[in-house]
Scaffold this motif. Structure first.
Motif, PDB file in Angstrom:
ATOM      1  N   UNK A  58       0.908  -1.193  -0.147  1.00 28.68           N
ATOM      2  CA  UNK A  58       0.118  -0.005   0.065  1.00 28.68           C
ATOM      3  C   UNK A  58       0.824   1.194   0.078  1.00 28.68           C
ATOM      4  N   UNK A  59       0.580   2.314  -0.877  1.00 27.65           N
ATOM      5  CA  UNK A  59       1.242   3.489  -0.719  1.00 27.65           C
ATOM      6  C   UNK A  59       0.945   4.294   0.404  1.00 27.65           C
ATOM      7  N   UNK A  60       1.430   5.277   0.513  1.00 28.16           N
ATOM      8  CA  UNK A  60       1.135   6.368   1.763  1.00 28.16           C
ATOM      9  C   UNK A  60      -0.322   6.975   1.254  1.00 28.16           C
ATOM     10  N   UNK A  61      -0.417   7.285   0.073  1.00 28.89           N
ATOM     11  CA  UNK A  61      -1.615   7.848  -0.566  1.00 28.89           C
ATOM     12  C   UNK A  61      -2.700   6.718  -0.909  1.00 28.89           C
ATOM     13  N   UNK A  62      -3.662   6.574   0.225  1.00 30.08           N
ATOM     14  CA  UNK A  62      -4.578   5.709   0.164  1.00 30.08           C
ATOM     15  C   UNK A  62      -5.729   6.628   0.069  1.00 30.08           C
ATOM     16  N   UNK A 270      11.558  17.141 -10.523  1.00 31.30           N
ATOM     17  CA  UNK A 270      10.835  16.370  -9.906  1.00 31.30           C
ATOM     18  C   UNK A 270      10.232  16.712  -8.595  1.00 31.30           C
ATOM     19  N   UNK A 271       8.794  16.189  -8.255  1.00 33.39           N
ATOM     20  CA  UNK A 271       8.414  16.825  -6.942  1.00 33.39           C
ATOM     21  C   UNK A 271       9.049  15.863  -5.812  1.00 33.39           C
ATOM     22  N   UNK A 272       9.858  15.750  -5.687  1.00 38.54           N
ATOM     23  CA  UNK A 272      10.697  14.681  -4.319  1.00 38.54           C
ATOM     24  C   UNK A 272      10.387  15.741  -3.176  1.00 38.54           C
ATOM     25  N   UNK A 273      10.071  15.050  -2.450  1.00 33.97           N
ATOM     26  CA  UNK A 273      10.035  15.770  -0.875  1.00 33.97           C
ATOM     27  C   UNK A 273      10.766  14.737   0.096  1.00 33.97           C
ATOM     28  N   UNK A 358       8.369  10.753  -3.202  1.00 34.77           N
ATOM     29  CA  UNK A 358       7.526  11.193  -4.321  1.00 34.77           C
ATOM     30  C   UNK A 358       6.038  10.893  -3.961  1.00 34.77           C
ATOM     31  N   UNK A 359       5.254  11.577  -4.363  1.00 31.19           N
ATOM     32  CA  UNK A 359       3.656  11.816  -4.078  1.00 31.19           C
ATOM     33  C   UNK A 359       2.682  10.536  -4.218  1.00 31.19           C
TER      34      UNK A 359
END
Length: 416
Positions: A58-62, A270-273, A358-359
């Motif tokens: 599972x990704x963080x963005x659920x 790139x949207x790297x956080x 990444x998102x």
């Protein structure tokens, strides 16, 4: 003609990639040069939980995750937090994160993650065999703990994902069943899931150093240097550093949370956080830990490191420049003491590291837009150690022009 390949970044992904490439190039007298401004495993690879989390799909963005966003600002010590002063700067990343949580994107991310994890499991076994590293592995499985029937029920989507992808697990429905696997836990944990095929390394820093020594033995080089720029377009790629420049036939960017500073110059903004992770490592004898443990609602884990215990995790989206907030590590340790009443919390060492995120929770693995001789390999978030051997195999195939084991479209740099 022999090739010179430069790998930027000496964390676990960079070292694994350099080792794989050097092993491939050695018969042709090719050379791999590993560049890092500090040295081997001096950043995030030194202090992670040591877990090979092949079962975590599972990704963080659920779906529905953004409903929790207000709490991220209000609870600076919570499992996922955003410092209010950083929220405005983080907004573009959060918008992409929100979009990645939509069900159409979520399903595609899970599918891509599953394919990479499957490759990672087999690639890691190949790496362990190739480097004679079995003595550094702990094959003790992992427990995910829940505090109520409702919390356990809410977790079933994740367990169904594992079932769909053939991952072995056992669900536990009482403190007594949990205690058979891991005694000494608070009875507040009423349910759990146990994945027997989970494994850890006994020391993540030592594991990377072990891989590095094999890399050196096969003819690899390490140079301590900070890469300032990368010139493309000529017959050779030219790396400008704070020391002597380097020319190469191919370059791999595996600099973790710092990678986007270079990709921006290559036309890939790139949207790297940065997910800042905190932990405390306790000495040997502090607790009889028999398996890797995740306290699901609280967002942290407990793992066995060098015979002691490492308590850490959670997510603070706070960038690279803000000072560390070690109250987060103290909060996790205090919770661990409540959840594991026999835990001796004396003489701990605190640490903070930067996870490149990444998102959509997928790494970037693929060629740069401007020049295909530059290959990206970063953004693995929580699972850099887990996916390092697979990334190394994929990058080697890209650099050497071979067929790929999986479709890299979901990991392309232009997907954002």
């Amino acid at each position: 003609m022999s090739k010179t390949i430069v790998v930027i970044g000496a964390g676990v992904v960079g070292v694994s990639t350099a080792l794989r490439l050097q092993s491939e190039l050695a018969p042709t007298n090719g050379q791999v040069i590993l560049l890092d401004r500090k040295g081997v495993a001096e950043e995030t690879s030194a202090g992670n939980a040591g877990a090979f989390a092949f079962t975590d799909l599972e990704p963080l963005a659920t779906p529905g995750i953004m409903k929790k966003a207000p709490a991220w600002l209000l609870d600076p010590l919570g499992p996922l937090s955003v410092p209010p002063a950083y929220a405005l700067q983080l907004t573009p990343w959060l918008i992409r994160f929100w979009r990645a949580s939509w069900r159409d994107r979520y399903q595609k991310v899970v599918s891509a993650q599953a394919s990479l994890m499957q490759l990672a499991q087999s690639a890691t076994e190949r790496q362990i065999t190739d480097t004679k590293g079995e003595a550094m592995m702990q094959r003790d499985g992992a427990l995910q703990l829940y505090e109520s029937e409702a919390e356990f029920a809410a977790s079933q989507r994740g367990w169904q994902l594992r079932r769909d992808h053939g991952i072995r697990f056992t669900l536990l429905h009482s403190p007594a069943e949990i205690a058979e696997i891991q005694p000494g836990l608070s009875p507040r944990f009423t349910h759990a899931g146990f994945t027997p095929d989970w494994m850890n390394t006994c020391d993540p820093k030592a594991w990377v150093e072990h891989l590095f020594q094999v890399f050196l033995s096969r003819g690899g080089q390490l140079r301590r240097a900070e890469v300032r720029d990368l010139e493309t377009g000529g017959e050779k790629l030219h790396l400008l550093t704070d020391g002597e420049g380097v020319r190469a036939d191919a370059v791999v960017v595996a600099a973790g949370a710092w990678s986007h500073q270079l990709t921006r110059r290559l036309g890939d903004p790139l949207p790297l956080e940065t997910e800042r992770g905190y932990n405390t490592t306790l000495p040997a004898g502090c607790f009889d830990l028999r398996t890797h443990i995740t306290f699901c609602r609280h967002g942290f884990v407990v793992s066995r490191i060098r015979g002691g215990v490492r308590v850490g995790g959670a997510v603070e989206l706070g960038g690279l420049k803000r000072p560390a907030n070690f109250k987060r590590a103290d909060t996790l340790l205090a919770k661990a003491a409540r959840f594991m009443p026999e835990l001796d919390t004396a003489d701990g060492t605190r640490w903070m590291g930067f996870r490149p995120s990444l998102p959509d929770s997928l790494p970037v693995i693929g060629s740069a837009k401007r020049d295909a001789r530059v290959v990206y390999a970063f953004g693995h978030g929580h699972v850099g150690l887990t996916q390092s051997a697979a990334t190394a195999e994929l990058v080697a195939d890209l650099v050497l022009g071979r067929d790929l084991a999986i479709d890299l479209a979901p990991f392309a740099s232009d997907r954002f």
